[in-house]
Design an enzyme around this catalytic site. Structure first.
Site, PDB file in Angstrom:
ATOM      1  N   ASP A  63       2.767   0.355   3.017  1.00 27.58           N
ATOM      2  CA  ASP A  63       2.089  -0.922   3.300  1.00 27.58           C
ATOM      3  C   ASP A  63       3.057  -2.068   3.028  1.00 27.58           C
ATOM      4  OD1 ASP A  63      -0.241   0.539   3.627  1.00 27.58           O
ATOM      5  OD2 ASP A  63      -0.910   0.207   1.561  1.00 27.58           O
ATOM      6  N   ASP A  69       0.296  -8.683  -4.414  1.00 31.96           N
ATOM      7  CA  ASP A  69       0.378  -7.261  -4.806  1.00 31.96           C
ATOM      8  C   ASP A  69       1.427  -7.094  -5.903  1.00 31.96           C
ATOM      9  OD1 ASP A  69      -1.415  -5.817  -3.067  1.00 31.96           O
ATOM     10  OD2 ASP A  69      -0.004  -6.067  -1.421  1.00 31.96           O
ATOM     11  N   GLU A  92      -0.421   1.899  -7.244  1.00 31.04           N
ATOM     12  CA  GLU A  92      -0.192   1.852  -5.792  1.00 31.04           C
ATOM     13  C   GLU A  92       1.142   1.179  -5.474  1.00 31.04           C
ATOM     14  OE1 GLU A  92      -3.429   0.383  -3.378  1.00 31.04           O
ATOM     15  OE2 GLU A  92      -2.092  -0.107  -1.732  1.00 31.04           O
ATOM     16  N   GLU A  93       1.563   0.276  -6.327  1.00 33.71           N
ATOM     17  CA  GLU A  93       2.757  -0.514  -6.033  1.00 33.71           C
ATOM     18  C   GLU A  93       4.025   0.057  -6.650  1.00 33.71           C
ATOM     19  OE1 GLU A  93       2.208  -2.474  -3.722  1.00 33.71           O
ATOM     20  OE2 GLU A  93       0.037  -2.574  -3.912  1.00 33.71           O
ATOM     21  N   ASP A 113      -4.847   0.588  -8.941  1.00 32.87           N
ATOM     22  CA  ASP A 113      -4.499  -0.240  -7.783  1.00 32.87           C
ATOM     23  C   ASP A 113      -4.662  -1.675  -8.272  1.00 32.87           C
ATOM     24  OD1 ASP A 113      -4.206  -1.705  -5.535  1.00 32.87           O
ATOM     25  OD2 ASP A 113      -5.784  -0.722  -4.386  1.00 32.87           O
ATOM     26  N   LEU A 115      -4.208  -4.584  -6.973  1.00 31.89           N
ATOM     27  CA  LEU A 115      -4.856  -5.555  -6.086  1.00 31.89           C
ATOM     28  C   LEU A 115      -5.398  -4.844  -4.849  1.00 31.89           C
ATOM     29  CD1 LEU A 115      -5.301  -8.632  -6.354  1.00 31.89           C
ATOM     30  CD2 LEU A 115      -3.621  -8.875  -4.528  1.00 31.89           C
ATOM     31  N   ASP A 116      -6.655  -4.469  -4.951  1.00 34.06           N
ATOM     32  CA  ASP A 116      -7.323  -3.810  -3.833  1.00 34.06           C
ATOM     33  C   ASP A 116      -7.741  -4.855  -2.794  1.00 34.06           C
ATOM     34  OD1 ASP A 116      -8.943  -1.780  -2.424  1.00 34.06           O
ATOM     35  OD2 ASP A 116     -10.602  -3.013  -3.149  1.00 34.06           O
ATOM     36  N   GLU A 276      -7.446   4.833  -6.379  1.00 34.61           N
ATOM     37  CA  GLU A 276      -8.490   4.056  -5.696  1.00 34.61           C
ATOM     38  C   GLU A 276      -9.806   4.840  -5.702  1.00 34.61           C
ATOM     39  OE1 GLU A 276      -6.196   1.271  -2.468  1.00 34.61           O
ATOM     40  OE2 GLU A 276      -6.430   3.343  -1.877  1.00 34.61           O
TER      41      GLU A 276
HETATM   42  P1  AHM Z   1      -8.812  -1.550   7.054  1.00 34.64           P
HETATM   43  O1  AHM Z   1      -8.149  -2.871   7.242  1.00 34.64           O
HETATM   44  O2  AHM Z   1      -8.112  -0.425   7.740  1.00 34.64           O
HETATM   45  O3  AHM Z   1     -10.273  -1.604   7.396  1.00 34.64           O
HETATM   46  O4  AHM Z   1      -8.694  -1.209   5.502  1.00 34.64           O
HETATM   47  C1  AHM Z   1      -9.475  -1.859   4.568  1.00 34.64           C
HETATM   48  C2  AHM Z   1      -9.538  -1.054   3.305  1.00 34.64           C
HETATM   49  C3  AHM Z   1     -10.401  -1.666   2.279  1.00 34.64           C
HETATM   50  O5  AHM Z   1     -11.726  -1.201   2.316  1.00 34.64           O
HETATM   51  C4  AHM Z   1      -9.674  -1.315   1.014  1.00 34.64           C
HETATM   52  O6  AHM Z   1      -9.979  -2.178  -0.032  1.00 34.64           O
HETATM   53  C5  AHM Z   1      -8.236  -1.462   1.433  1.00 34.64           C
HETATM   54  O7  AHM Z   1      -8.226  -0.981   2.758  1.00 34.64           O
HETATM   55  C6  AHM Z   1      -7.247  -0.697   0.614  1.00 34.64           C
HETATM   56  O8  AHM Z   1      -5.940  -1.025   0.998  1.00 34.64           O
HETATM   57  P2  AHM Z   1      -5.040  -1.912   0.027  1.00 34.64           P
HETATM   58  O9  AHM Z   1      -5.003  -1.203  -1.295  1.00 34.64           O
HETATM   59  O10 AHM Z   1      -3.719  -1.900   0.694  1.00 34.64           O
HETATM   60  O11 AHM Z   1      -5.644  -3.259  -0.085  1.00 34.64           O
HETATM   61 MG    MG Z   2      -5.649  -0.483  -2.571  1.00 35.12          MG
END
Ligand code: AHM
Ligand code: MG
Length: 330
Positions: A63, A69, A92-93, A113, A115-116, A276
């Site tokens: 990502d 993040d 995650e990071e 994680d 920053l979710d 997560e």
């Molecule tokens: P999407 O954009 O494919 O719908 O993904 C959204 C989802 C969220 O529900 C979740 O919080 C997030 O992806 C997790 O990814 P990250 O940790 O990179 O924020």
């Molecule tokens: Mg996340």
């Protein structure tokens, strides 16, 4: 519990009759609360301080990292830097697990994680921090393999939701409690004691923009919840914030289900098991809800890698059971 109960006091009372004890619970959750307070401030001030937008690097799972993040990860690591009971952190990071303490007291491991929902940073939409604590079976040099425990081994799990207010929700294996940050005094105060997730709900959360890539059973489930059938309360309403923590929080309070299935390009979906899905599954189960891969209990899955992904359906127990039936029938 008395009105105005702070997180610190709650931990002392909970910890007095838990296996891990009040001292350990406080040692583990006070850094989470501290990171939550600092991150709430950072998120609040990010636009003013030039901290929105991309950082320019990719994280371990490919990502693009947002500045927040990176900042979130630093804040969580700093908060735990003085916590001698945590031996290491998987985030995650971070490409690999990082050693935090070599003390013989370092009996725990943190999965996080920081920053979710980070795609929400630039549009003033909700964000979260997810945390799960595992026991460490031994002392000595930490190995990343020690994190590869199934979610049912978590001793403590929860999240901080940065929404219209900042809320910290945690479980230590008997009930789920929520605390709202009183920014005026800098304390998390008990506002949601013993959260119970309704057995069923008429809300679903999913990125339905991807539905053409889903397997047949999941597509049929979507057809089911969008069909009109007044007696069974359909169609269900769609609510999807882009932050799993916020969508799960709604499910816990009002009922419903979040799901993120696999697709041909990513058979295990998007979300990561260790830091997560498993911690949130632990919270959901402790609140009387459920979490599944679509084909079984999520907390029973043993991770093979720190950044492993998993499909997930999480929320009200009846909704999750129905989702599993649709998947199984195809
Ligand atoms: P999407 O954009 O494919 O719908 O993904 C959204 C989802 C969220 O529900 C979740 O919080 C997030 O992806 C997790 O990814 P990250 O940790 O990179 O924020
Ligand atoms: Mg996340």
């Amino acid at each position: 519990m008395a009105a105005g109960t702070t997180l610190g006091r709650h931990l002392m009372e909970e910890g007095s009759w838990r296996k891990d004890g009040a001292d350990d619970l406080r040692a583990l959750l006070e850094p989470v609360a501290l990171a939550g307070k600092i991150l709430a401030r950072e998120v609040d001030q990010a636009a003013l301080a030039g901290k929105l937008g991309l950082a320019g690097d990719q994280n371990a799972t490919g990502d693009m990292q947002k500045k927040l993040d990176v900042i979130g990860n630093e804040i969580v690591m700093d908060a735990f830097s003085g916590c001698s009971v945590v031996a290491g952190i998987a985030s995650e990071e971070l490409e690999e697990a990082v050693i935090m303490s070599t003390s013989d007291d370092a009996r725990y491991l943190l999965c996080t994680d920081p920053l979710d929902g980070s795609s929400n940073t630039d549009v003033n939409a909700p964000l979260g921090t997810i945390f799960g604590i595992l026991r460490r079976g031994r002392t000595g040099e930490l190995s990343g393999e020690e994190f590869l425990q199934k979610g049912s081994e978590l001793v403590c799990a929860g999240y901080v939701l940065y929404g219209t207010s900042t809320v910290l929700v945690y479980t230590v294996g008997a009930g789920v409690h929520g605390f709202t940050l009183d920014k005026g005094v800098g304390e998390f105060v008990l506002t949601h004691e013993d959260i119970r997730c309704p057995e069923k709900g008429a809300v679903y959360s999913a990125n339905v923009g991807r539905h053409k890539d889903w397997e047949a059973g999941v597509r049929k489930y979507l057809d089911y919840v969008t069909d009109k059938d007044k007696p069974s309360g359909r169609p269900h309403s769609l609510r999807y914030t882009g932050a799993l923590v916020a969508d799960l929080h709604r499910c816990l309070l009002d009922g419903g289900m979040y799901f993120y299935p696999g697709d041909p390009g990513s058979p295990n979906g998007k979300l990561r098991l260790l830091y997560e899905c498993a911690p949130l599954a632990c919270v959901a189960e402790q609140a009387g809800g459920a979490a599944s891969t679509g084909r079984g209990r999520l907390l029973d899955v043993v991770p093979e890698a720190i950044h492993q992904r998993t499909p997930i359906a999480i929320g009200s127990v009846e909704n999750v059971a129905l989702f599993e039936r649709f998947v199984a029938e195809e």
